[in-house]
Design an enzyme around this catalytic site. Structure first.
Site: not given
Ligand code: 6GU
Length: 247
Positions: A94, A121, A159, A174
């Site tokens: 994230p 974590e 794709r 698209d």
């Molecule tokens: Cl790549 N990993 C995790 N654990 N949560 C996320 C993410 C990735 N992208 C958005 N939320």
């Protein structure tokens, strides 16, 4: 193109990668997708892959050794296979750069993509610093692990590989291909529960249809994702439409 996914849950991927466009691209030999369970590179009898965070706190942190050794084995295996000239090792987290269509296009030009699925974590910082060449996130929300994010990235990338889409699935109109959201689509019947298809789509006038679609794309993008409009490459005519619609 070769794609390796480094994960503790390789079983999660089979269904997604054996169907539809990805499955067909794989069976056509356009992409070779493999999974690697990095638990196989754990050092101890218990096959430990995580440990308590230095400094304390809740949750566990993925240890560096199994991840480094798994990725290094994959890189060694692909050496001299033609794969390896253009490779990225991507950590899914994230905290990464927000994935989008431009990044999908960049990744689709590689020979080799290695995706490391982190746990939410945490992952030992040395993996970010010295193993990954890029960190990606798929959005501002928390997933339990990088596996679903890896599936998203693989789908968006595969794709785009030449020969991946059939002519019926052409990608040119698209959403995002021209930086705008897609126009509304309709199919038969022409009236359903009293809801009618816009008459221009039934007119057979291709020029009118094209104009209506461009206008709808712009309208929809203005209404829903106005920040995309600022970056979209607009023609004179489109810029005029945006002005008239009173951006
Ligand atoms: Cl790549 N990993 C995790 N654990 N949560 C996320 C993410 C990735 N992208 C958005 N939320």
């Amino acid at each position: 193109m070769r794609i390796d996914i480094v994960t503790l849950f390789p079983e999660m991927f089979a269904a997604v990668f054996s169907h539809s466009i990805i499955g067909r691209a794989a069976s056509r030999g356009l992409v070779d997708i493999r999974t690697c369970n990095f638990r196989n590179y754990a050092h101890d009898r218990h096959r430990t892959v995580d440990d308590y965070p230095y400094g304390g706190g809740a949750g566990m942190v993925l240890k560096p050794e199994p991840l480094f050794e798994a990725v290094e084995a994959i890189v060694a295996e692909t050496h001299g296979q033609g794969a390896g000239q253009r490779r990225e090792v991507v950590l899914l987290t994230p905290q990464g750069r927000l994935f989008n269509q431009d990044i999908a296009r960049e990744l689709a030009a590689l020979d080799h993509l290695v995706l490391i699925c982190g746990r939410y974590e945490g992952v030992d910082e040395r993996v970010r610093q010295h193993l990954a060449s890029m960190e990606l996130s798929i959005g501002d929300y928390v997933l339990s692990g990088g596996e679903v994010a890896a599936m998203v990235v693989v789908d968006a990338v595969v794709r785009l590989l030449p020969g991946s889409l059939g002519s019926e699935e052409a990608a040119w109109d698209d959403s995002f291909v021209n930086g705008l959201l897609q126009f509304p689509q309709y199919t038969r019947p022409p009236e359903y529960r009293g809801w009618v298809v816009p008459s221009v789509l039934l007119s057979g006038n291709h020029e009118e249809v094209a104009r209506w679609r461009r206008r709808q794309s712009l309208l929809r993008t203005m209404e829903r994702r106005s920040e995309l409009l600022a970056k979209a490459p607009l023609s004179e005519e489109e810029a005029g439409v945006v002005r008239d619609l009173g951006r």
